[in-house]
Structure formats: C-alpha cells, structure tokens
Design a protein around this motif. Structure first.
Motif: not given
Length: 168
Positions: A139-151, A153-157
């Motif tokens: 994943l690119s940095k922007t894709q990782k940021r978007k994924l982190a913003d959606k999840t 603190n446990k990494g779940e959506l």
C-alpha cells in the motif's frame, strides 16, 4: 465439391479449422496455448484426389517447431496420403494428425516461450504450494493513512462502515 461441403459441415464452429480458399485449408492440432501445437495447411491441386494434396507446415504458427520435426510430420502424413490416394482424404489427414499429435511432437523441446508472461522451462520441479510465499499487497502512504483514519485503536473497521445510507 462434395468433400468441400463435407468439410464445411464437419468443422462448422471449430476454431481450429480455417478455410483459406475453396481448395486450401488450415487446421491447428492442439490448443492455442499448447507449446506442442502445430498448424497443417492442405491445398488441393487441379487433379485432386487422383494426385496427392500439397501439405505445408510453413505457417508462422509453426516457427517454434524444429525443421526436423516438421519434416518428420510431413513424411508421416505423406505415408497416409499414399494409402488414401484416389479418395477424399483431407478430413482423414486432419484426424490422423490429431490422433498422433503426441507421437509427432515427442522429440520437440518444451522450453519455448508461449506468451509474453508465460514461459516453460525444462527441469524445473514444481514447488509445493506450502513453500511458495504469498506476496502481500503493498500500500502507498496515502492508502495506509486512509485505512488508519477508518479504523479504531485495535485496527478494526467500525461497525457499519460499509452500510448503505437509505435516502428518501
């Protein structure tokens, strides 16, 4: 004329058969991705079937086949022609070639490139699926940021992240 009609009806819808002209035909023996597939071209002279048809393997499709193998196939087909001289034999030749494809191509090396992305090499053992490592999607940095913003603190959506809003 009767053999021409018979060939047209027998091979109607067959992707391997091609009528180049009313007296010239091509037939591909084997699947198109098969490295041992080859193309036979049969042309009828004026005095056919009393004289032998002209059999050729000079098509571009056959460029990967060695000239010795081509010569061997043509020699075996000519023996079949001699046996059927005086009768309509185009269908017989095509079927004979299909039935004996493995015998014809047994000495043909299989280390040819069949397409740009698919090459076959001799002597490479198949690696079991357990030893192959699955490559993870990068994943690119922007894709990782978007994924982190959606999840959370446990990494779940969060619950309902993919629900569709009902609009009146």
């Amino acid at each position: 004329q009767m053999e021409l009609e018979a060939l047209r009806s027998i091979y109607e819808g067959d992707v391997c058969f091609r009528e180049l002209s009313p007296v010239s035909f091509q037939y591909r023996i084997g699947e198109s991705g098969d490295p041992k597939a080859f193309l036979i071209e049969v042309s009828w002279p004026e005095t056919y079937p009393q004289t032998a048809p002209v059999i050729s393997m000079d098509a571009f499709f056959n460029n990967t086949i060695s000239s010795a193998i081509k010569r061997s196939i043509l020699d075996k087909l000519m023996v079949e022609v001699e046996a059927n001289l005086g009768t309509a034999m185009t269908y017989t030749l095509f079927e004979y070639a299909k039935d004996n494809k493995e015998v014809f191509m047994e000495n043909q090396p299989v280390n040819t490139v069949t397409s740009v992305s698919n090459s076959i090499a001799i002597g490479t053992p198949d690696v079991p699926a357990s030893k192959k490592k699955d490559k993870k999607e990068q994943l690119s940095k922007t894709q990782k940021r978007k994924l982190a913003d959606k999840t959370d603190n446990k990494g779940e959506l969060p619950r309902g992240w993919n629900w569709v809003d009902v609009i009146k």
